[in-house]
Design a protein around this motif. Structure first.
Motif, short mmCIF file in Angstrom:
data_model
loop_
_atom_site.label_atom_id
_atom_site.label_comp_id
_atom_site.label_asym_id
_atom_site.label_seq_id
_atom_site.Cartn_x
_atom_site.Cartn_y
_atom_site.Cartn_z
N ALA A 1 5.93 37.48 6.93
CA ALA A 1 6.22 35.87 6.64
C ALA A 1 6.17 35.51 5.32
O ALA A 1 6.88 34.85 4.67
CB ALA A 1 5.01 35.21 7.36
N LYS A 2 5.06 36.25 4.38
CA LYS A 2 5.09 35.82 3.19
C LYS A 2 6.48 36.28 2.47
O LYS A 2 7.08 35.25 1.68
CB LYS A 2 4.05 36.66 2.31
CG LYS A 2 3.83 36.20 0.97
CD LYS A 2 2.64 36.93 0.43
CE LYS A 2 2.28 36.52 -0.99
NZ LYS A 2 1.28 37.19 -1.55
N LEU A 3 7.01 37.39 2.66
CA LEU A 3 8.21 37.74 1.96
C LEU A 3 9.63 36.84 2.66
O LEU A 3 10.25 36.63 1.73
CB LEU A 3 8.48 39.21 2.21
CG LEU A 3 7.83 40.25 1.45
CD1 LEU A 3 7.96 41.53 2.26
CD2 LEU A 3 8.16 40.32 0.19
N SER A 4 9.26 36.59 3.69
CA SER A 4 10.63 35.90 4.25
C SER A 4 10.31 34.38 3.52
O SER A 4 11.51 33.85 3.21
CB SER A 4 10.26 35.62 6.03
OG SER A 4 10.34 36.66 6.44
N SER A 5 9.45 33.71 3.49
CA SER A 5 9.36 32.71 2.80
C SER A 5 9.79 32.48 1.37
O SER A 5 10.50 31.64 0.83
CB SER A 5 7.73 32.15 2.84
OG SER A 5 7.29 31.96 3.99
N ASP A 6 9.25 33.65 0.65
CA ASP A 6 9.70 33.97 -0.53
C ASP A 6 11.41 34.19 -0.81
O ASP A 6 12.06 33.35 -1.75
CB ASP A 6 9.23 35.31 -1.20
CG ASP A 6 9.56 35.52 -2.56
OD1 ASP A 6 9.68 34.37 -3.30
OD2 ASP A 6 9.74 36.70 -2.98
#
Length: 535
Positions: free
Chosen positions: A265-270
């Motif tokens: 999720a963190k990478l997707s948001s980034d």
């Protein structure tokens, strides 16, 4: 017409027609090409242009199976058409699922339709060999571009800086192959440029160890790949590494036994917030047309496998296979921009049922050809059994003709931003930290609005809905097998489709088939390899 790099890639292969000298650790896997002392030799690398040419060979290997298209195959004993990376990946990810089925009875191909494959399956061997061939080529390129080698050849500072970027791309492409090997086969050897050149048995690693190697590589590549959207079209950048890392985090429970949805999720948001890749606000069909590198679709494509009708002489590879093989029955091949059909690939009725209709009325993504086709598949070998699919076309988005009608211009969207939206939404539904259901809903409805599909509410955002929406948005883009396994619906009886398990009505299959077997020929060549359970 594509970019200059595209022409470096394919004209290099066609004009020079070179065969690789790779006597490294994959010789035991029987993927060593014919020897040719000209290529990857000290003499060859005296030409400053040679470094980009070898990088081009790495990229072109995703599409073609040999140095001049289908002929002179890279891998001994496997035809250049059948050993095309994209073609084999499509076979593995699609024919084994509800999204596709093929009429052909070539060798053991029918067993992929029915989840009844065995270690002797030649298509599994081709997939395994192709991935390790690409790894072997990347490793040799990295050996030949070490600081010591470049200094000894008198390479100047400007070229060294370019080669540093090339090395990062080679490492990414190596990681991409390892992801596919880990996903399909689980426990595989890891070889790098630090391993000795010559025959030896590389040590088989656990799936978790392969995962850890890939994770380490992709994290490190964030420091060495070029900045997002600063590379030539068709070449990867930092965002491609972030995407691939997010993808393995999404599937980490399958690969390692430990969930990593928070990291995904963190990478997707980034990627969504900072990458510079933007949602393509164009009709859905534009994403898969002959000019998808320039009609607005390219804004969301993070990693394309580029095609070009004039530059590529590969009738049986990549997109040429996908388009030719999906045309048959009463279909007008010219309407798809092609010169004929091979009466092969259709979809199954259970996949059609994911859409509100089969006419692309209430959802433009449901691009099925139904005239003269039966919904149900009574006979797998009959093309007109099962609806055909017209998602990909070799026609420009304005209706004009592509460059040729025998080999398409259509690029294959290996990674695109829409998938990142879906990854974020899935992580949100799974309760990942830092996610927001309202944001997830906005991403889903953005996809559905482009498709002219009815918007949904947060109440609709269940795991089953996410899986179905991934199918509607990403079908025939080489994700389905991996997705079904992550959701626990590839094997077993929770999700049944026609001819799963070898019967028309479908049947439950054993869970060990979530992993493919290590090919029998590979184990014969390297007896230290241990077969996967169940095979």
């Amino acid at each position: 017409m594509k970019t200059s790099f595209k022409y470096i890639s394919y004209f290099f292969l066609m004009i020079l027609g070179l065969n690789l000298t790779l006597s490294s650790c994959t010789s035991d896997l029987d993927v060593t090409p014919k020897d040719d002392d000209e290529f990857l030799s000290e003499t060859f690398f005296q030409d400053p242009a040679s470094y980009k040419q070898v990088l081009a060979k790495l990229y072109s290997g995703l599409y073609v199976g040999g140095n001049d298209g289908d002929n002179k195959p890279d891998i001994a004993g496997i035809g250049g058409d059948f050993s095309s990376y994209l073609r084999l990946l499509f076979v593995m990810q699609e024919f084994t699922t509800d999204e596709a089925i093929i009429a052909w009875a070539d060798g053991t191909l029918p067993t992929l339709n029915t989840q009844t494959w065995a270690p002797a399956n030649e298509f599994l061997y081709g997939t395994y060999s192709r991935a390790f061939y690409e790894i072997s080529l990347a490793n040799e390129f990295l050996r030949q571009t070490s600081d010591d080698k470049l200094t000894s050849r008198g390479v100047d500072a400007n070229l060294k800086a370019q080669i540093a970027n090339f090395r990062a791309e080679a490492r990414f492409l190596r990681a991409f192959s390892y992801v596919n090997l880990m996903d399909l086969f689980g426990n595989v050897p890891i070889t790098t440029e630090k391993d000795p050149v010559g025959f030896f048995y590389p040590e088989q690693k656990s799936r978790a160890e392969v995962f850890a190697f890939i994770e380490s590589e992709l994290k490190d590549l964030d420091n060495s790949l070029v900045a997002t959207k600063t590379n030539e079209y068709g070449r990867i950048d930092k965002t491609a590494a972030k995407f691939l890392l997010a993808k393995i985090y999404l599937n980490a429970k399958v690969y390692t036994g430990t969930e990593r949805f928070n990291d995904a999720a963190k990478l997707s948001s980034d990627i969504i917030a900072t990458s510079g890749y933007t949602f393509a606000n164009v009709p859905y069909k534009f994403l898969f047309s002959a000019d998808n590198n320039r009609n607005g679709s390219q804004s969301e494509v993070i990693f394309p496998v580029v095609s070009d009708g004039n530059a590529i002489r590969a009738t049986g590879g990549g997109m040429s296979f996908i388009l030719h093989a999906s045309i048959g029955g009463s279909m007008d091949a010219a309407a798809q921009g092609m010169n004929g059909g091979w009466q092969g690939i259709r979809t199954r009725k259970e996949f059609v049922a994911l859409f509100p209709d089969a006419t692309a009325t209430a959802d433009k993504r449901g691009t099925f050809y139904t005239n003269g086709q039966t919904l149900s598949i009574a006979n797998v070998g009959t093309f007109t059994n099962g609806y055909a699919v017209t998602k990909y076309t070799n026609v420009n988005s304005d209706g004009t003709a592509a460059q040729r009608n025998d080999i398409p211009d259509t690029d294959f969207p290996m990674f695109r931003l829409s998938d990142v939206y879906l990854m974020y939404a899935e992580c949100a539904v799974r309760g990942a930290a830092g996610t927001d259901m309202t944001t997830a809903l906005g991403y889903i409805n953005k996809l559905r609005t482009r498709a002219n599909a009815s918007p949904v509410t947060t109440a609709n955002l269940t795991l089953n809905f996410i899986l179905d929406e991934r199918g509607r948005e990403l079908f025939w883009e080489c994700h389905r097998r991996t997705d079904l396994i992550r959701f626990g619906k590839f094997t077993g009886g929770d999700k049944i489709w026609e001819w799963k398990g070898g019967t028309q009505n479908g049947a439950a299959t054993a869970s060990f088939r979530d992993l493919m077997p290590i090919p029998a020929k590979t184990i014969q060549a390297n007896p230290t390899l241990k077969q996967n359970p169940g095979y």
